[in-house]
Enzyme design. Structure first.
Site, mmCIF file in Angstrom:
data_model
loop_
_atom_site.group_PDB
_atom_site.id
_atom_site.type_symbol
_atom_site.label_atom_id
_atom_site.label_comp_id
_atom_site.label_asym_id
_atom_site.label_seq_id
_atom_site.Cartn_x
_atom_site.Cartn_y
_atom_site.Cartn_z
ATOM 1 N N CYS A 1 44.256 50.926 43.368
ATOM 2 C CA CYS A 1 43.428 51.032 42.375
ATOM 3 C C CYS A 1 42.618 52.392 41.848
ATOM 4 O O CYS A 1 42.403 52.568 40.651
ATOM 5 C CB CYS A 1 42.098 49.861 42.445
ATOM 6 S SG CYS A 1 42.993 48.372 42.518
ATOM 7 N N GLU B 1 36.346 42.126 40.253
ATOM 8 C CA GLU B 1 36.634 42.074 41.921
ATOM 9 C C GLU B 1 36.056 43.504 42.742
ATOM 10 O O GLU B 1 36.815 44.389 41.971
ATOM 11 C CB GLU B 1 37.709 41.523 42.133
ATOM 12 C CG GLU B 1 37.690 41.083 43.976
ATOM 13 C CD GLU B 1 36.331 40.521 44.402
ATOM 14 O OE1 GLU B 1 36.252 39.236 43.827
ATOM 15 O OE2 GLU B 1 35.630 40.883 45.097
ATOM 16 N N LYS C 1 33.436 47.873 36.118
ATOM 17 C CA LYS C 1 34.600 47.793 37.183
ATOM 18 C C LYS C 1 35.274 49.234 37.192
ATOM 19 O O LYS C 1 35.336 49.965 38.111
ATOM 20 C CB LYS C 1 35.530 46.675 36.881
ATOM 21 C CG LYS C 1 36.532 46.598 37.903
ATOM 22 C CD LYS C 1 36.194 46.757 39.295
ATOM 23 C CE LYS C 1 37.379 46.978 40.422
ATOM 24 N NZ LYS C 1 37.104 47.049 41.523
HETATM 25 N N1 LIG Z 1 43.955 45.261 45.624
HETATM 26 C C1 LIG Z 1 42.570 45.460 45.325
HETATM 27 O O1 LIG Z 1 41.933 45.586 46.608
HETATM 28 C C2 LIG Z 1 41.946 45.037 44.267
HETATM 29 C C3 LIG Z 1 42.484 44.902 43.193
HETATM 30 N N2 LIG Z 1 41.728 44.701 41.997
HETATM 31 C C4 LIG Z 1 42.307 44.324 40.700
HETATM 32 O O2 LIG Z 1 42.862 43.239 40.737
HETATM 33 C C5 LIG Z 1 44.285 42.855 40.188
HETATM 34 C C6 LIG Z 1 45.287 42.273 40.992
HETATM 35 O O3 LIG Z 1 45.462 43.239 42.054
HETATM 36 P P1 LIG Z 1 46.248 42.859 43.471
HETATM 37 O O4 LIG Z 1 45.962 41.366 43.793
HETATM 38 O O5 LIG Z 1 45.921 43.865 44.324
HETATM 39 O O6 LIG Z 1 47.891 42.888 43.085
HETATM 40 P P2 LIG Z 1 49.245 42.204 43.506
HETATM 41 O O7 LIG Z 1 50.331 42.892 42.931
HETATM 42 O O8 LIG Z 1 48.971 42.202 45.007
HETATM 43 O O9 LIG Z 1 49.242 40.804 42.987
HETATM 44 C C7 LIG Z 1 49.448 40.365 41.688
HETATM 45 C C8 LIG Z 1 50.348 39.234 41.487
HETATM 46 O O10 LIG Z 1 50.486 38.634 40.245
HETATM 47 C C9 LIG Z 1 51.776 38.056 40.068
HETATM 48 N N3 LIG Z 1 51.974 37.841 38.648
HETATM 49 C C10 LIG Z 1 52.360 38.931 37.809
HETATM 50 N N4 LIG Z 1 52.350 38.236 36.498
HETATM 51 C C11 LIG Z 1 52.353 36.873 36.781
HETATM 52 C C12 LIG Z 1 52.579 35.912 35.837
HETATM 53 N N5 LIG Z 1 52.586 36.084 34.582
HETATM 54 N N6 LIG Z 1 52.370 34.522 36.369
HETATM 55 C C13 LIG Z 1 52.131 34.538 37.753
HETATM 56 N N7 LIG Z 1 51.903 35.435 38.544
HETATM 57 C C14 LIG Z 1 52.083 36.688 38.277
HETATM 58 C C15 LIG Z 1 52.674 38.990 40.774
HETATM 59 O O11 LIG Z 1 53.993 38.321 41.217
HETATM 60 C C16 LIG Z 1 51.833 39.420 42.048
HETATM 61 O O12 LIG Z 1 52.130 38.435 43.264
HETATM 62 C C17 LIG Z 1 44.649 44.039 39.407
HETATM 63 O O13 LIG Z 1 44.212 44.489 38.296
HETATM 64 C C18 LIG Z 1 43.764 45.128 40.375
HETATM 65 O O14 LIG Z 1 43.401 46.221 39.612
HETATM 66 C C19 LIG Z 1 40.545 44.575 41.836
HETATM 67 C C20 LIG Z 1 39.713 44.798 43.040
HETATM 68 C C21 LIG Z 1 40.436 44.935 44.236
HETATM 69 O O1 LIG Z 2 39.346 47.948 42.870
HETATM 70 C C1 LIG Z 2 39.800 47.929 43.930
HETATM 71 O O2 LIG Z 2 40.801 48.011 44.171
HETATM 72 C C2 LIG Z 2 38.890 48.368 45.060
HETATM 73 O O3 LIG Z 2 39.013 49.838 45.323
HETATM 74 C C3 LIG Z 2 38.319 50.131 46.489
HETATM 75 O O4 LIG Z 2 38.870 49.577 47.707
HETATM 76 P P1 LIG Z 2 40.093 49.960 48.378
HETATM 77 O O5 LIG Z 2 40.982 50.842 47.649
HETATM 78 O O6 LIG Z 2 40.415 48.847 48.872
HETATM 79 O O7 LIG Z 2 39.390 50.638 49.822
HETATM 80 P P2 LIG Z 2 38.400 51.813 49.825
HETATM 81 O O8 LIG Z 2 37.657 51.364 51.226
HETATM 82 O O9 LIG Z 2 37.700 52.093 48.490
HETATM 83 O O10 LIG Z 2 39.143 53.074 50.092
HETATM 84 C C4 LIG Z 2 39.951 53.643 49.253
HETATM 85 C C5 LIG Z 2 40.634 54.821 49.692
HETATM 86 O O11 LIG Z 2 39.616 56.085 49.864
HETATM 87 C C6 LIG Z 2 39.838 56.650 51.162
HETATM 88 N N1 LIG Z 2 38.359 56.946 51.601
HETATM 89 C C7 LIG Z 2 37.336 55.819 51.566
HETATM 90 C C8 LIG Z 2 36.180 56.412 51.820
HETATM 91 C C9 LIG Z 2 35.677 57.571 52.272
HETATM 92 O O12 LIG Z 2 34.652 57.877 52.586
HETATM 93 N N2 LIG Z 2 36.825 58.477 52.488
HETATM 94 C C10 LIG Z 2 38.074 58.097 52.068
HETATM 95 O O13 LIG Z 2 39.041 58.998 52.084
HETATM 96 C C11 LIG Z 2 40.263 55.518 51.912
HETATM 97 O O14 LIG Z 2 40.914 55.661 53.075
HETATM 98 C C12 LIG Z 2 41.123 54.808 51.111
HETATM 99 O O15 LIG Z 2 42.422 55.471 51.105
HETATM 100 C C13 LIG Z 2 36.750 49.936 46.184
HETATM 101 O O16 LIG Z 2 36.015 50.108 47.558
HETATM 102 C C14 LIG Z 2 36.504 48.671 45.968
HETATM 103 O O17 LIG Z 2 35.431 48.213 45.637
HETATM 104 C C15 LIG Z 2 37.526 48.162 44.883
HETATM 105 O O18 LIG Z 2 37.265 46.712 44.535
#
Ligand SMILES: NC(=O)C1=CN([C@@H]2O[C@H](COP(=O)(O)OP(=O)(O)OC[C@H]3O[C@@H](n4cnc5c(N)ncnc54)[C@H](O)[C@@H]3O)[C@@H](O)[C@H]2O)C=CC1
Ligand SMILES: O=C(O)[C@H]1O[C@H](OP(=O)(O)OP(=O)(O)OC[C@H]2O[C@@H](n3ccc(=O)[nH]c3=O)[C@H](O)[C@@H]2O)[C@H](O)[C@@H](O)[C@@H]1O
Length: 470
Positions: free
Chosen positions: A280, A164, A224
């Site tokens: 992340c 994602e 990713k």
């Molecule tokens: N937060 C973001 O913006 C992004 C996160 N990712 C990736 O996506 C993944 C998830 O990230 P988030 O959604 O931020 O994490 P999160 O911590 O918000 O959510 C994960 C959820 O999974 C649940 N969980 C864990 N083990 C479980 C199980 N065995 N059965 C059922 N539920 C279970 C937890 O209770 C929690 O609610 C990570 O690998 C992260 O690196 C990727 C892109 C963007």
């Molecule tokens: O894997 C993930 O979790 C995600 O991580 C980032 O998304 P996110 O962390 O939600 O937000 P960003 O907009 O990337 O910002 C990350 C951090 O960098 C900082 N940032 C970003 C951009 C910039 O120009 N300067 C800067 O300081 C932001 O303030 C923030 O603290 C990536 O942008 C997503 O594509 C990815 O899916």
């Protein structure tokens, strides 16, 4: 295979919004998001859409439309797995805090538990989709567990990688109109290609086919980590130069604009800040560094590790600049923080720079008063307690949380802007100035305020990356 029923394990920042959008765009598919965290599921089911556990602009509307129609949130994990044709694994993959790889490798225990649970429960063939961010080659471990435990000998599994790329704060926009959707699968077999096509067809309900990229699993998994490493590297690169700008009289915003107009460089992700946060960037780069080290690629590992070291330096130097400007002591002084979230338009605070800056200042016995429009008080204390620097009681004594920014700034010696919330730009800065101790210092860690105007009011200003005329 035409998918009729999807299950997503993990109702977090990714699972919730991603599945809400799939459900909205595919009313013919039943989508069930499951989690072991009962409170989180309760919040996803709350009739008051303002109480959803994830704050994202536009999310409430989509959940409101699809929930109860073809979008469901539940704690019945086994049942949802059994009924699904396709299972997304969207659980957390934090940095390991113990054992081998501590502080660097991704902790895959939650992923493994999911794989074992799927193998135990499944009574029909399933496509298992890695949505979580995972180290390259995790799919082979998942496959081995699926094929060799539980019902693995009776049912067939296909594994896809579908990382994602959404960013928090713009998750809905990113999901509705993604730059690309990446799907990795076993391109060497017809079953693998069928599974890839099934997932392509889901996204094709709203994404142009040209933007849906299919690759082998390993390229997808590694892309990713690579994308996040490149993005974070840009922030560390511009932040490293912000310090040089401050020394030389240059302005980092002007430098960023000048270089960003070169189409080979591009203008996005060049905003200098108090340091990147979020759940992340740091975790994924550390993971990349660990993987490179595990293959003996020392130079590759060192290269990427520098992105993290630079980020740590940026957070620390902001805190130290506050201390040195306030005549080398902040003991007993009140510093108002505007913002605690790691970026605007989210209530997420994971790895937020504000936490680390607060920690440094609390070490110097400063009193911190925080206002953030979306972060709850308890979350701020949890963030500080997690660092284990001082007792919970001391954290509560040192940090006060406010619901009103003007109250937070009353009698403050300094204001520090830690998050770039738009509302900060609209404040009555004269009113804030009048209520502060003098000299009234302002530290803009996000470069969002009009420093000339503030200086005219009387503030003594510091803006990240803006050098003084020599
Ligand atoms: N937060 C973001 O913006 C992004 C996160 N990712 C990736 O996506 C993944 C998830 O990230 P988030 O959604 O931020 O994490 P999160 O911590 O918000 O959510 C994960 C959820 O999974 C649940 N969980 C864990 N083990 C479980 C199980 N065995 N059965 C059922 N539920 C279970 C937890 O209770 C929690 O609610 C990570 O690998 C992260 O690196 C990727 C892109 C963007
Ligand atoms: O894997 C993930 O979790 C995600 O991580 C980032 O998304 P996110 O962390 O939600 O937000 P960003 O907009 O990337 O910002 C990350 C951090 O960098 C900082 N940032 C970003 C951009 C910039 O120009 N300067 C800067 O300081 C932001 O303030 C923030 O603290 C990536 O942008 C997503 O594509 C990815 O899916």
């Amino acid at each position: 295979m035409k998918i009729k029923n999807i299950c997503c394990i993990g109702a977090g920042y990714v699972g919730g919004p991603t599945m809400a959008v799939i459900a909205q765009k595919c009313p013919h598919i039943q989508v069930t998001v499951v989690d072991i965290n009962e409170k989180r599921i309760e919040a996803w089911n709350d009739s008051n859409l303002e109480k959803l556990p994830v704050y994202e602009p536009g999310l409430d509307k989509i959940v409101g439309e699809a929930r109860g129609r073809n979008l469901f949130f539940s704690t019945h994990v086994d049942q949802a797995i059994d009924q699904a044709d396709m299972i997304f694994i969207s659980v957390n993959t934090p940095t390991k805090t113990y054992g081998k790889g501590k502080g660097m490798a991704a902790d895959l225990k939650y992923i493994e538990l999911c794989a074992r649970q799927i193998a135990r429960v499944a009574t029909s063939d399933k496509i298992v989709v890695e949505k979580s961010t995972l180290p390259v080659r995790t799919a082979s471990a998942i496959k081995s567990i699926l094929d060799n435990t539980g019902n693995g000998s009776k049912v067939k599994f296909q594994i896809l990688s579908n990382p994602e790329f959404l960013a928090e704060g713009t998750a809905i926009e990113d999901l509705l109109d993604p730059d690309r959707v990446l799907i990795g699968g076993d391109t060497s077999t017809s079953e693998g290609n069928d599974a890839i096509e099934s997932l392509v067809n889901i996204y094709a309900n709203w994404v142009n086919k040209e933007q849906i990229l299919t690759t082998n699993v390993w390229s997808s998994e590694l892309s990713k980590l690579t994308a996040n490493a490149f993005l974070a590297q840009r922030v560390s690169s511009i932040n490293s130069l912000s310090e040089l700008c401050e020394k030389t009289g240059a302005d980092v915003n002007e430098v960023a604009k000048a270089i960003g107009m070169d189409s080979r460089i591009g203008s996005k992700f060049l905003k200098s800040s108090v340091g990147f946060g979020g759940s992340c960037f740091q975790k994924d780069i550390l993971n990349l560094v660990y993987i490179a080290k595990s293959y003996g690629l020392t130079e590759v590992a060192d290269y990427w590790e520098q992105v993290i070291l630079m980020n740590d330096h940026q957070k620390r130097r902001f805190a130290h600049h506050i201390i040195s400007t306030l005549f080398n002591t902040v003991s007993g002084k009140k510093i108002a923080f505007l913002g605690w979230a790691f970026k605007k338009d989210t209530n997420d605070t994971r790895e937020s720079a504000a936490i680390y800056v607060a920690d440094e200042l609390l070490n110097e016995q400063s009193q911190i008063d925080v206002y953030d429009p979306k972060v709850e008080e308890q979350q701020m204390y949890t963030d500080l307690d997690y660092l284990n620097t001082r007792s919970s009681k001391d954290n509560r004594e040192g940090l006060t949380v406010h619901q009103d920014p003007y109250r937070a700034c009353e009698n403050a010696h300094a204001i520090a802007v830690l998050t770039e919330w738009d509302e900060f730009k609209t404040y009555d800065w004269q009113k804030l100035y009048d209520r502060m101790q003098k000299p009234a210092f302002l530290f803009d860690g996000r470069g969002i305020l009009n420093i000339e105007e503030l200086e005219n009011i009387g503030f003594v200003c510091y803006k990240i990356g803006k050098g003084k005329d020599l």
